[in-house]
Design a protein around this motif. Structure first.
Motif, short mmCIF file in Angstrom:
data_model
loop_
_atom_site.label_atom_id
_atom_site.label_comp_id
_atom_site.label_asym_id
_atom_site.label_seq_id
_atom_site.Cartn_x
_atom_site.Cartn_y
_atom_site.Cartn_z
N LEU A 225 52.24 49.79 55.01
CA LEU A 225 51.60 50.43 54.14
C LEU A 225 50.51 51.90 54.71
CD1 LEU A 225 50.38 47.03 51.91
CD2 LEU A 225 51.90 49.18 51.80
N GLY A 226 49.98 51.84 55.86
CA GLY A 226 49.34 52.94 56.31
C GLY A 226 50.41 54.26 57.02
N LEU A 227 51.36 53.51 56.91
CA LEU A 227 52.33 54.65 57.74
C LEU A 227 52.73 55.62 56.87
CD1 LEU A 227 54.59 52.64 59.41
CD2 LEU A 227 52.41 53.83 60.66
N SER A 228 52.58 56.61 56.61
CA SER A 228 53.15 58.16 56.61
C SER A 228 54.80 58.35 56.37
CB SER A 228 52.95 58.80 57.37
OG SER A 228 53.68 60.11 55.98
N LEU A 229 55.39 57.19 55.74
CA LEU A 229 57.24 56.96 56.16
C LEU A 229 58.20 58.41 55.35
CD1 LEU A 229 57.09 53.42 54.03
CD2 LEU A 229 57.27 53.89 56.45
N ASP A 230 58.94 58.53 56.32
CA ASP A 230 59.46 59.66 56.35
C ASP A 230 61.47 59.36 56.17
OD1 ASP A 230 60.42 62.75 55.95
OD2 ASP A 230 60.41 62.86 58.19
N LEU A 231 61.23 58.92 55.08
CA LEU A 231 62.90 57.64 54.85
C LEU A 231 63.26 58.44 53.60
CD1 LEU A 231 61.37 54.85 55.58
CD2 LEU A 231 62.66 56.50 57.27
N PRO A 232 64.57 58.65 53.84
CA PRO A 232 65.88 59.46 52.75
C PRO A 232 65.15 58.70 51.48
CG PRO A 232 67.20 57.72 53.60
CD PRO A 232 65.24 58.42 54.74
N GLY A 233 65.27 59.56 50.30
CA GLY A 233 65.24 58.79 48.76
C GLY A 233 63.84 58.28 48.08
N ARG A 234 64.49 56.79 47.35
CA ARG A 234 63.19 55.64 46.79
C ARG A 234 63.12 54.76 48.22
NH1 ARG A 234 64.11 53.97 41.01
NH2 ARG A 234 61.54 53.99 40.91
N LYS A 235 63.82 55.09 49.62
CA LYS A 235 63.05 53.81 50.84
C LYS A 235 61.44 54.12 50.85
CE LYS A 235 67.46 54.15 53.24
NZ LYS A 235 68.27 53.24 52.06
N PRO A 236 60.89 54.55 50.88
CA PRO A 236 59.39 55.11 50.59
C PRO A 236 58.88 53.81 50.00
CG PRO A 236 59.81 57.19 51.67
CD PRO A 236 60.84 55.91 50.76
N GLU A 237 59.03 54.16 48.76
CA GLU A 237 58.35 53.82 47.50
C GLU A 237 58.31 51.98 47.34
OE1 GLU A 237 58.91 53.21 42.26
OE2 GLU A 237 60.04 54.75 43.81
N TYR A 238 60.13 51.87 48.32
CA TYR A 238 60.54 50.16 48.18
C TYR A 238 59.64 49.74 49.49
CZ TYR A 238 63.81 51.44 44.48
OH TYR A 238 64.49 51.91 43.69
N LEU A 239 59.36 50.43 50.08
CA LEU A 239 59.24 49.78 51.78
C LEU A 239 58.15 49.18 51.36
CD1 LEU A 239 61.15 50.88 54.50
CD2 LEU A 239 60.86 49.22 54.23
N ARG A 240 57.09 49.86 50.16
CA ARG A 240 55.85 49.96 49.98
C ARG A 240 55.64 48.42 49.33
NH1 ARG A 240 55.68 55.93 49.98
NH2 ARG A 240 54.28 56.39 52.36
N ALA A 241 56.72 48.32 47.85
CA ALA A 241 56.21 47.33 46.76
C ALA A 241 56.87 46.04 48.12
CB ALA A 241 58.07 48.05 45.70
N VAL A 242 57.80 46.07 48.84
CA VAL A 242 58.16 44.95 49.57
C VAL A 242 56.62 44.99 50.84
CG1 VAL A 242 59.13 44.29 51.87
CG2 VAL A 242 60.67 45.59 50.14
N ALA A 243 56.38 45.22 51.45
CA ALA A 243 55.01 45.06 52.16
C ALA A 243 54.06 44.51 50.94
CB ALA A 243 54.08 46.36 52.66
N GLU A 244 53.72 45.17 49.74
CA GLU A 244 52.87 44.14 48.62
C GLU A 244 53.31 43.06 48.37
OE1 GLU A 244 52.73 47.35 45.69
OE2 GLU A 244 51.26 48.89 47.31
N ALA A 245 54.24 42.66 48.81
CA ALA A 245 54.39 41.60 47.76
C ALA A 245 54.55 41.00 49.39
CB ALA A 245 56.44 41.62 47.65
N ALA A 246 55.14 40.86 50.04
CA ALA A 246 54.71 40.01 51.34
C ALA A 246 52.91 39.43 51.20
CB ALA A 246 55.13 40.48 52.95
N LEU A 247 52.28 40.92 51.40
CA LEU A 247 50.25 40.56 51.58
C LEU A 247 50.60 39.18 50.30
CD1 LEU A 247 49.59 43.86 52.65
CD2 LEU A 247 50.00 41.47 53.60
N ASP A 248 51.24 39.22 49.37
CA ASP A 248 50.61 38.79 48.05
C ASP A 248 51.86 37.37 48.03
OD1 ASP A 248 49.49 40.67 46.55
OD2 ASP A 248 51.25 41.37 45.78
N GLY A 249 52.21 37.10 48.70
CA GLY A 249 52.89 35.73 48.95
C GLY A 249 54.00 35.77 48.23
#
Length: 283
Positions: free
Chosen positions: A161-185
């Motif tokens: 969540l703290g990384l600056s993600l230089d990735l194509p398309g909506r991958k940064p948004e989706y990766l952050r959603a995955v990280a938040e979901a993991a932290l939320d269990g």
């Protein structure tokens, strides 16, 4: 640094050598090929998100786990996770009966003796891979994953969540959603394994960016659920059509209660068959 030694009595056939060879070729989470018999891996312990390392050896029907990690970490939790991602926690004593019912699976079992499907280290990492691999080639996704990893370990959810993600398309948004979901269990392996696979797949689809194909990957290969049919895996569907001439839903009934295992074996057979076709055409 803390150390821990665990011995797991594996129920049913298991070959460390076969499993290690399978995982060394598993591009999404491939192990580096190393000398010696041990399977060695470094991963994040789910929930704590601390690094742990394991060296797995085999002594007959026993898996010997030599673990090390942060002194404040729970290495019993890490050992349970290793057992899960190596499928050592599954009672496989009835797996030969599937081969007795299905000659195709019997041939796969004979060519892959003692294989237990190795999955991702956690549903979180499976979900992250699903995002990284969307709409690009597997080799490109592997390069993206490597660019985000530190010393071969994918970043913990909070770190991601703290990384600056230089990735194509909506991958940064989706990766952050995955990280938040993991932290939320929401991507907890124990929870997902306790649910019926279909319900677990639906639950994972609530995470932004994870559709049906990705959700199946998270449950079947991230939580390593042993008995589910991947309905959105076209390569498996094609292989079933090639070998059986019947629909996957019909064929897979004979695979219970190891439908995931059978599907993985068929995928390996498909890769070997296609590799043989390419070799023959270029010879």
């Amino acid at each position: 640094m803390a150390h821990h030694h665990v011995e797991v009595a594996v129920q049913g056939s298991w070959s460390l050598a076969t499993s290690r060879a399978f995982w060394e070729g598993f591009t999404p989470s491939a192990l580096p090929a190393r000398e010696g018999e041990a399977l060695q891996a470094t991963f994040l312990v789910e929930g704590e998100w601390r690094r742990a390392s394991v060296s797995v050896t085999q002594r007959g029907a026993t898996a010997v786990l030599a673990l090390s990690g942060d002194g404040d970490g729970d290495l019993d939790l890490a050992a349970a996770q290793v057992s899960r991602f190596l499928s050592l926690d599954v009672d496989g004593r009835a797996w030969p009966e599937v081969g007795a019912r299905d000659p195709v699976i019997a041939a796969a079992q004979a060519s892959l003796p003692g294989l237990r499907p190795c999955g991702f280290y956690s549903p979180y990492e499976a979900a992250a891979w699903s995002v990284l691999s969307q709409r690009i080639r597997v080799s490109q996704a592997a390069a993206l994953k490597a660019s985000l990893s530190r010393d071969g370990v994918f970043p913990a959810p909070a770190e991601l969540l703290g990384l600056s993600l230089d990735l194509p398309g909506r991958k940064p948004e989706y990766l952050r959603a995955v990280a938040e979901a993991a932290l939320d269990g929401l991507l907890d392996a124990v929870t997902l394994r306790s649910m019926k696979p279909a319900a677990a797949v639906l639950a994972v689809q609530q995470v932004k960016g994870l559709g049906p194909f990705a959700a199946e990957l998270v449950v079947l290969r991230g939580a390593n659920a042993p008995d589910a049919v991947p309905h959105n895996e076209s390569r498996l569907t094609d292989e079933v059509a090639h070998r059986y001439g019947r629909p996957l839903t019909e064929v897979s009934e004979a695979w219970r209660p190891y439908r995931t295992w059978a599907a993985v074996h068929l995928r390996v057979l498909r890769e070997r068959r296609l590799a043989g076709v390419v070799a023959a055409s270029s010879g």
